[in-house]
Design an enzyme around this catalytic site. Structure first.
Site, PDB file in Angstrom:
ATOM      1  N   TYR A  60       0.812  -1.213   0.000  1.00  0.00           N
ATOM      2  CA  TYR A  60       0.000   0.000   0.000  1.00  0.00           C
ATOM      3  C   TYR A  60       0.849   1.269   0.000  1.00  0.00           C
ATOM      4  CZ  TYR A  60      -4.057  -2.937   0.702  1.00  0.00           C
ATOM      5  OH  TYR A  60      -5.041  -3.875   0.545  1.00  0.00           O
ATOM      6  N   LYS A  94       2.136 -14.774   5.432  1.00  0.00           N
ATOM      7  CA  LYS A  94       2.445 -15.663   4.305  1.00  0.00           C
ATOM      8  C   LYS A  94       3.960 -15.916   4.309  1.00  0.00           C
ATOM      9  CE  LYS A  94       0.835 -17.935   0.777  1.00  0.00           C
ATOM     10  NZ  LYS A  94      -0.070 -19.081   0.963  1.00  0.00           N
ATOM     11  N   ASP A 138      -3.584 -17.809   4.594  1.00  0.00           N
ATOM     12  CA  ASP A 138      -4.688 -18.405   3.824  1.00  0.00           C
ATOM     13  C   ASP A 138      -5.457 -19.392   4.695  1.00  0.00           C
ATOM     14  OD1 ASP A 138      -2.135 -19.506   3.573  1.00  0.00           O
ATOM     15  OD2 ASP A 138      -2.647 -20.679   1.816  1.00  0.00           O
ATOM     16  N   ASP A 153      -6.283  -6.139   5.296  1.00  0.00           N
ATOM     17  CA  ASP A 153      -7.367  -5.494   4.558  1.00  0.00           C
ATOM     18  C   ASP A 153      -8.389  -6.551   4.131  1.00  0.00           C
ATOM     19  OD1 ASP A 153      -8.857  -3.696   3.147  1.00  0.00           O
ATOM     20  OD2 ASP A 153      -7.411  -3.350   1.552  1.00  0.00           O
TER      21      ASP A 153
END
Ligand code: NAD
Length: 490
Positions: free
Chosen positions: A141, A188, A221, A245
């Site tokens: 971002y 991740k 995930d 987000d």
């Protein structure tokens, strides 16, 4: 701005906590007025300073969407309640939300996710009650993007140690303030070992300081999957910006959607509370918007300023109203039975003083935010070695031909060509797979011998040699800090 006479409180403004109110766009004015009415009726000791931001500011020619007076007000009060802000088409690409977040370095986004009575979802009855803490200013971002070739785009994912530490400490502070017991760091790290891996490593390290909290790591995930199949297991979760987000929206969906989801943006000096939803232009001005999300955000604000009693009173009145199901707005009422915002607000005010058994009893304390000094965060490495360089080249040739030309370019230089990759997969020397080829390759060159100086002369020489045959876009130094590779393996 002075309050209108009919809402002017008996007490002087001096006794009250100044808070900046930014109604914003679309339904913003309606839900802000509704929330202020409930808070004033509940006796919240707030002196509102109304301020402008969003579409109206853009139309007045303020390119950031947030006038200086608004920034001054927020800097002065340190606390804001904000409605949704639009970026009207034709007024640049800057979002006033992002401007406010960045100017005041509100690095933490806190989103409570709690089942509400009377809001029926496929998850009703599961007792969902957790918090998503999202890093708010780093990661992809930062918006640092480049087209590497006419058909290959790149976005930099920047993660810093201090950014990870402060968001994890914020998550721990939120847990402690709400008497929660567990922090789940979701990353991740299995794929992005340096960026997401940093969040995992810092999380594990920092959370050791909090003896009263258990902590765990979860691959993000799987975290999304677990939020859907067993959301009760979560207490406080913390994530980097993009993961946070996505998962915070997913989490909001479990308990009734964005329309009833509150949030706080926290920094060292400023806290800004807002509903997660947008300006809902389709229903703006009709007097039917649901103020619940902004009201729940205002409860977070009241606790932030230490007014726990009023927060509790308003929360119970809201719960009683939702439970009884009378005068609910159209988005949460049974089909065809939607009431105007005004009736919903009057019902909540009438219910002030009543108690609901559905409100989870928590002993709230203020969130103990660590104050981070304004310094340049710099960490020296004891040893630093330059071992090579990755050069990104554009080529329409096949990897075998590129290998021959780049190998030849390296002859007589300080480097050997170690390998060529296409979007992370090795294509030279050939691995025998079926990698889809595009015009973008990463060539890894390793120093034959460690350079005597800073290696710049050798790298410049190599780039000139490569540049005779290929268009190169960018380079990355391959370094080792304190003996550990500071780059991903090919
Ligand atoms: P939205 O949240 O405004 O609307 C999505 C849907 O939810 C619509 O059907 C809307 O009517 C409904 N809805 C939203 N809030 C509601 C409420 N309180 N009561 C009843 N119904 C409600 O999302 P959008 O349409 O994608 O965005 C509209 C505008 O808002 C855009 O300009 C967007 O950029 C802006 N926006 C601002 C923020 C913010 O300031 N934080 C957040 C999201 C979107």
């Amino acid at each position: 701005m002075p309050l209108p006479a009919e809402t002017a409180p008996a007490e002087t403004a001096r006794e009250k906590v100044p808070v900046t109110a930014i109604p914003g766009d679309g339904i913003g004015r309606e839900v802000m007025a509704a929330v202020r009415q409930v808070l004033d009726a509940a006796g919240a000791r707030i002196a509102w300073e109304e301020a402008l931001a969003g579409a109206e500011a853009f139309r007045k020619g303020i390119s950031t969407g947030a006038p200086q007076e608004t920034l001054d007000s927020i800097a002065r009060t340190g606390v804001a309640l904000k409605g949704p802000l639009e970026t009207p088409v034709g007024y640049g690409e800057k979002s006033a939300n992002v401007t406010l977040r960045k100017i005041f370095e509100m690095y933490g986004n806190v989103r409570p996710v709690r089942e509400l009575p009377g809001i029926h979802t496929p998850f009703s009855g599961r007792g969902i009650d957790f918090v998503v803490v999202r890093e708010n200013v780093e990661d992809v971002y930062a918006g640092i993007e480049h087209m590497q070739t006419p058909s290959v785009a790149q976005c930099l994912k920047l993660i810093t140690e201090v950014g990870c530490e402060r968001i994890v400490r914020l998550a721990a502070a939120v847990a402690e303030a709400e008497g929660r017991k567990k922090v789940t760091v979701a990353t991740k790290a299995n794929i992005m070992k340096l960026t997401e891996g940093m969040m995992k490593r810092v999380g594990e390290q920092v959370l050791k300081d909090y003896a009263g909290l258990t902590h765990e790591h979860m691959i993000v995930d799987n975290c999304a999957h677990q939020m859907v199949i067993r959301p009760e297991q979560f207490d406080v979760t913390v994530m980097t910006n993009m993961n946070g987000d996505i998962l915070s929206d997913l989490a909001a969906g479990l308990v009734g959607g964005l329309g009833v989801a509150p949030s706080a943006n926290l920094g060292d000096h400023v806290a800004m509370f807002e509903a997660v939803h947008g300006s809902a232009p389709q229903i703006a001005g009709k007097g039917i918007a649901n103020p619940t999300a902004l009201l729940l955000s205002a409860l977070m604000l009241l606790r932030h300023i230490g007014d726990f009693a009023t927060a509790r009173k308003v929360e119970h009145a809201l719960y009683v109203t939702l439970e009884e199901g009378r005068d609910l707005t159209g988005d949460i009422a049974p089909e065809g039975q939607g009431a105007p915002t005004r009736a919903f607000v009057e019902r909540i005010i009438a219910n002030l003083g009543r108690e609901s058994e559905k409100v989870p009893e928590r002993e709230y304390r203020p969130i103990a935010l660590k104050q981070w000094p304004q310094i340049t965060w710099y960490r020296a490495a004891t040893t630093r070695e330059l071992v090579g360089v990755d050069v990104f080249v554009e080529s329409e040739r096949d990897p075998h031909a590129i290998g021959i030309t780049l190998g030849a370019a390296a002859e007589g230089s300080a480097f050997t060509l170690a390998g060529i990759g296409s979007r992370g997969a090795q294509v030279w020397p050939a691995m025998g797979g079926h990698t889809f080829l595009v015009d973008h390759f990463r060539a890894r060159f390793l120093f034959k011998e460690p350079p005597k100086g800073n290696g710049i002369t050798e790298i410049t020489d190599l780039l000139q040699r490569i540049g005779r045959q290929h268009n190169w876009m960018h380079i990355e130094k391959l370094q080792r800090f304190d003996g550990a590779p500071a780059y991903s393996v090919a």
